[in-house]
Design a protein around this motif. Structure first.
Motif, PDB file in Angstrom:
ATOM      1  N   GLY A 315       0.788  -1.218   0.000  1.00 29.03           N
ATOM      2  CA  GLY A 315       0.000   0.000   0.000  1.00 29.03           C
ATOM      3  C   GLY A 315       0.819   1.266   0.000  1.00 29.03           C
ATOM      4  N   GLY A 316       0.345   2.244   0.752  1.00 22.71           N
ATOM      5  CA  GLY A 316       0.975   3.559   0.790  1.00 22.71           C
ATOM      6  C   GLY A 316       2.302   3.592   1.498  1.00 22.71           C
ATOM      7  N   GLN A 317       2.740   2.477   2.063  1.00 23.50           N
ATOM      8  CA  GLN A 317       4.034   2.452   2.727  1.00 23.50           C
ATOM      9  C   GLN A 317       5.191   2.294   1.736  1.00 23.50           C
ATOM     10  N   ARG A 318       4.880   2.014   0.494  1.00 19.66           N
ATOM     11  CA  ARG A 318       5.940   1.868  -0.507  1.00 19.66           C
ATOM     12  C   ARG A 318       6.497   3.240  -0.886  1.00 19.66           C
ATOM     13  N   HIS A 322       9.200   3.877  -6.205  1.00 22.13           N
ATOM     14  CA  HIS A 322       8.837   2.503  -6.539  1.00 22.13           C
ATOM     15  C   HIS A 322       7.449   2.442  -7.171  1.00 22.13           C
ATOM     16  N   LEU A 323       6.507   3.223  -6.653  1.00 24.17           N
ATOM     17  CA  LEU A 323       5.157   3.231  -7.210  1.00 24.17           C
ATOM     18  C   LEU A 323       5.154   3.805  -8.630  1.00 24.17           C
ATOM     19  N   VAL A 324       5.925   4.865  -8.848  1.00 24.82           N
ATOM     20  CA  VAL A 324       5.997   5.448 -10.196  1.00 24.82           C
ATOM     21  C   VAL A 324       6.587   4.449 -11.182  1.00 24.82           C
ATOM     22  N   LYS A 325       7.611   3.729 -10.745  1.00 25.13           N
ATOM     23  CA  LYS A 325       8.216   2.726 -11.611  1.00 25.13           C
ATOM     24  C   LYS A 325       7.231   1.610 -11.931  1.00 25.13           C
ATOM     25  N   GLU A 326       6.449   1.176 -10.939  1.00 26.62           N
ATOM     26  CA  GLU A 326       5.463   0.122 -11.160  1.00 26.62           C
ATOM     27  C   GLU A 326       4.384   0.568 -12.147  1.00 26.62           C
ATOM     28  N   MET A 327       3.943   1.825 -12.039  1.00 25.27           N
ATOM     29  CA  MET A 327       2.903   2.306 -12.938  1.00 25.27           C
ATOM     30  C   MET A 327       3.428   2.475 -14.360  1.00 25.27           C
ATOM     31  N   GLU A 349      -3.710  -4.361  -7.424  1.00 23.57           N
ATOM     32  CA  GLU A 349      -2.727  -5.017  -6.565  1.00 23.57           C
ATOM     33  C   GLU A 349      -1.786  -4.026  -5.901  1.00 23.57           C
ATOM     34  N   LEU A 350      -1.596  -2.850  -6.502  1.00 28.00           N
ATOM     35  CA  LEU A 350      -0.723  -1.840  -5.888  1.00 28.00           C
ATOM     36  C   LEU A 350      -1.324  -1.277  -4.602  1.00 28.00           C
ATOM     37  N   GLU A 351      -2.673  -1.285  -4.496  1.00 29.88           N
ATOM     38  CA  GLU A 351      -3.368  -0.844  -3.282  1.00 29.88           C
ATOM     39  C   GLU A 351      -3.023   0.591  -2.896  1.00 29.88           C
ATOM     40  N   VAL A 352      -3.026   1.476  -3.898  1.00 27.29           N
ATOM     41  CA  VAL A 352      -2.759   2.898  -3.626  1.00 27.29           C
ATOM     42  C   VAL A 352      -3.834   3.742  -4.330  1.00 27.29           C
ATOM     43  N   PRO A 353      -5.086   3.670  -3.906  1.00 24.94           N
ATOM     44  CA  PRO A 353      -6.128   4.444  -4.595  1.00 24.94           C
ATOM     45  C   PRO A 353      -5.918   5.953  -4.524  1.00 24.94           C
ATOM     46  N   HIS A 354      -5.184   6.404  -3.500  1.00 23.98           N
ATOM     47  CA  HIS A 354      -4.912   7.834  -3.379  1.00 23.98           C
ATOM     48  C   HIS A 354      -3.827   8.301  -4.351  1.00 23.98           C
ATOM     49  N   PHE A 355      -3.162   7.350  -5.024  1.00 27.64           N
ATOM     50  CA  PHE A 355      -2.052   7.707  -5.907  1.00 27.64           C
ATOM     51  C   PHE A 355      -2.372   7.382  -7.369  1.00 27.64           C
ATOM     52  N   VAL A 385     -12.131   2.701 -19.282  1.00 29.69           N
ATOM     53  CA  VAL A 385     -12.472   1.526 -18.468  1.00 29.69           C
ATOM     54  C   VAL A 385     -12.225   1.803 -16.983  1.00 29.69           C
ATOM     55  N   LEU A 386     -11.101   2.426 -16.660  1.00 26.42           N
ATOM     56  CA  LEU A 386     -10.812   2.750 -15.258  1.00 26.42           C
ATOM     57  C   LEU A 386     -11.814   3.745 -14.687  1.00 26.42           C
ATOM     58  N   TRP A 387     -12.311   4.651 -15.529  1.00 24.70           N
ATOM     59  CA  TRP A 387     -13.306   5.626 -15.095  1.00 24.70           C
ATOM     60  C   TRP A 387     -14.658   4.942 -14.853  1.00 24.70           C
ATOM     61  N   GLU A 388     -15.058   4.059 -15.768  1.00 26.34           N
ATOM     62  CA  GLU A 388     -16.360   3.412 -15.639  1.00 26.34           C
ATOM     63  C   GLU A 388     -16.396   2.418 -14.480  1.00 26.34           C
ATOM     64  N   THR A 389     -15.306   1.748 -14.196  1.00 28.86           N
ATOM     65  CA  THR A 389     -15.274   0.799 -13.069  1.00 28.86           C
ATOM     66  C   THR A 389     -15.113   1.489 -11.719  1.00 28.86           C
ATOM     67  N   GLY A 390     -14.825   2.786 -11.731  1.00 29.11           N
ATOM     68  CA  GLY A 390     -14.649   3.512 -10.469  1.00 29.11           C
ATOM     69  C   GLY A 390     -13.288   3.350  -9.851  1.00 29.11           C
ATOM     70  N   LEU A 391     -12.379   2.666 -10.531  1.00 27.26           N
ATOM     71  CA  LEU A 391     -11.031   2.501  -9.970  1.00 27.26           C
ATOM     72  C   LEU A 391     -10.287   3.830  -9.921  1.00 27.26           C
ATOM     73  N   VAL A 392     -10.509   4.688 -10.922  1.00 30.97           N
ATOM     74  CA  VAL A 392      -9.960   6.054 -10.931  1.00 30.97           C
ATOM     75  C   VAL A 392     -11.132   7.007 -10.736  1.00 30.97           C
ATOM     76  N   THR A 393     -11.109   7.740  -9.655  1.00 34.70           N
ATOM     77  CA  THR A 393     -12.218   8.636  -9.332  1.00 34.70           C
ATOM     78  C   THR A 393     -12.104   9.950 -10.108  1.00 34.70           C
TER      79      THR A 393
END
Length: 462
Positions: A315-318, A322-327, A349-355, A385-393
């Protein structure tokens, strides 16, 4: 019954005694009243005659009852018994101590020791009883300080699961172990303390890596405060026996349970000799795989006091880098494969909805730095797709585009056509319903440069 004739002789009457008989006298008086009116003999009407006959019948019945009661009284007195209430009277039933159900021998209840206000059977002597200091009815001076305590009954197995499971699921959301400990102290676990770590680990096996990390921390904090190391050892013993059933829901349960055991031993939640107890005594292949996994992890980390990274930093502890590289890696794999479902799964799986705004930013920059129309179409499809599924607000989507707007000047140094590409991408996203009209109108526009030959005095107009 005579009519104005001579009175009968006053000899031996029907009563068998000298003098007038009371019954005969009453009959005689009734007869006179029947035939004599107020002024002498008179004629009776049919209605009066019927009423008179009814009165005669009622008087005859009263005389019969009176005579039968006199006879019964004489018989009881002749036998020497004391007169008492009639058997059918309410007063007699109230003082009758025999059973009203018709059972028993008619003896008083409880041998005469029962009833209101009765302290016991006659002749019973009670011994001395020591005063109970916890009884608040005793004298405070004699008994000392009175202590009142709330008694909580021990939870049954079904009630324990019903109370503990919501606590663990809520803990997965807030991650505060102190709150869980306070709630568990309010329950009387009794001899079922091992059920708490067993239930927490079972829920974590079905959850995510971050839930397993939180569960390991919870077990470490509960030891010595709510549960003992023996309770946790008992819980893991039970889960090793239940591994054949756990595999049905979680196929990787042996490896995960081995990691839980290794982390618990490193955190001193389990005794150090926990693995030694199972040497040469394990017949189940799944339990053997779990113990082997724990032994390997402890052997690798023998110089480290805690296996902090056994579940990975979730989650947000990463770190942000590292998160930018993963994305970035996620987006590049998507452009090569075109599988939207896989990209969506990796983002979850990244578990960072705030990012998630970083994903939007990286996607737009990747389109501006790329070439051709295919990356543009794929990125718009992914964002839709990310907008319609609500994964990206909405907030994350707007923030990602606004970051691109703010850094467009720097991006244009490397990509001179960035303004035109961005305008086309924004218009396409608006047509597909990915962004709002306000966000589209906020897109910066750059006009054509005009020089001195066009009569602007040597100035360059933007």
């Amino acid at each position: 019954m005579g009519v104005l004739g001579e009175a009968p002789e006053r000899g031996d009457g029907a009563c068998g005694v000298q003098g007038p008989c009371p019954v005969a006298a009453e009959e005689e008086e009734d007869g006179d009243e029947e035939l004599l009116g107020a002024g002498g003999p008179r004629t009776w009407t049919p209605q009066e005659k019927l009423l008179h006959e009814a009165r005669l019948k009622a008087k005859a019945k009263r005389r019969l009852r009176r005579a039968s009661s006199r006879d019964s009284t004489r018989e009881s007195l002749s036998e020497g018994a004391e007169p008492g209430p009639e058997p059918g009277s309410p007063k007699g039933r109230a003082h009758d101590r025999r059973s009203r159900t018709g059972k028993g021998r008619g003896l008083p209840k409880k041998g005469g020791a029962g009833g209101k206000g009765v302290w016991g059977a006659p002749g019973v002597v009670y011994g001395y009883q020591e005063p109970d200091a916890r009884d608040p009815n005793y004298d405070e001076v004699a008994q000392g300080d009175t202590v009142y305590a709330t008694v909580v009954p021990e939870l049954e197995e079904g009630e324990l699961e019903k109370n503990v499971q919501p606590m663990v699921l809520e803990y997965f959301e807030h991650g505060d172990t102190s709150e869980v400990m306070e709630l568990l102290r309010g329950l009387n676990l009794g001899s079922r303390g091992h059920a708490v770590p067993s239930l927490a680990v079972a829920l974590a096996l079905e959850g995510k890596a971050s839930h397993r990390e939180l569960t390991s921390r919870l077990l470490s904090d509960l030891v010595g405060r709510v549960v003992t190391p023996e309770d946790i050892a008992w819980a893991f013993d039970k889960m090793l026996r239940d591994l054949p059933d756990l595999i049905l829901d979680t196929p990787e349960a042996p490896q995960l349970l081995g990691q839980f055991i290794a982390r618990a031993v490193a955190d001193h939640a389990l005794p150090l000799d926990f693995l030694e107890r199972y040497k040469g005594r394990v017949d189940c292949e799944h339990a053997r795989a779990a113990l082997d996994r724990a032994a390997v992890l402890l052997r690798i980390k023998r110089d480290v006091n805690r296996l902090d990274n056994v579940w990975g930093v979730g989650g947000g502890q990463r770190p942000v880098k590292h998160l930018v590289k993963e994305m970035n890696l996620l987006l590049r794999e998507y452009l090569l494969s075109g599988e939207v479902a896989e990209a969506e799964h990796c983002l979850r799986e990244l578990e960072v909805p705030h990012f998630h705004h970083e994903l939007v930013y990286e996607a737009v920059v990747m389109v501006l730095e790329g070439s051709g129309e295919e990356p543009v179409a794929k990125m718009v499809t992914l964002l839709k797709v990310l907008w319609e599924t609500g994964l990206v607000t909405l907030d994350q989507m707007n923030r990602g585009f606004q970051r691109v707007y703010e850094e467009l000047g720097d991006i244009s140094l490397d990509v001179p056509l960035a303004h035109g590409l961005l305008e086309r991408l924004v218009e396409l996203c608006f047509d597909r319903g990915v962004i709002t009209r306000a966000l589209r109108d906020a897109c910066p526009a750059r006009g054509r440069k005009r020089f001195v030959s066009e009569g602007d005095g040597g100035r360059v107009k933007q």
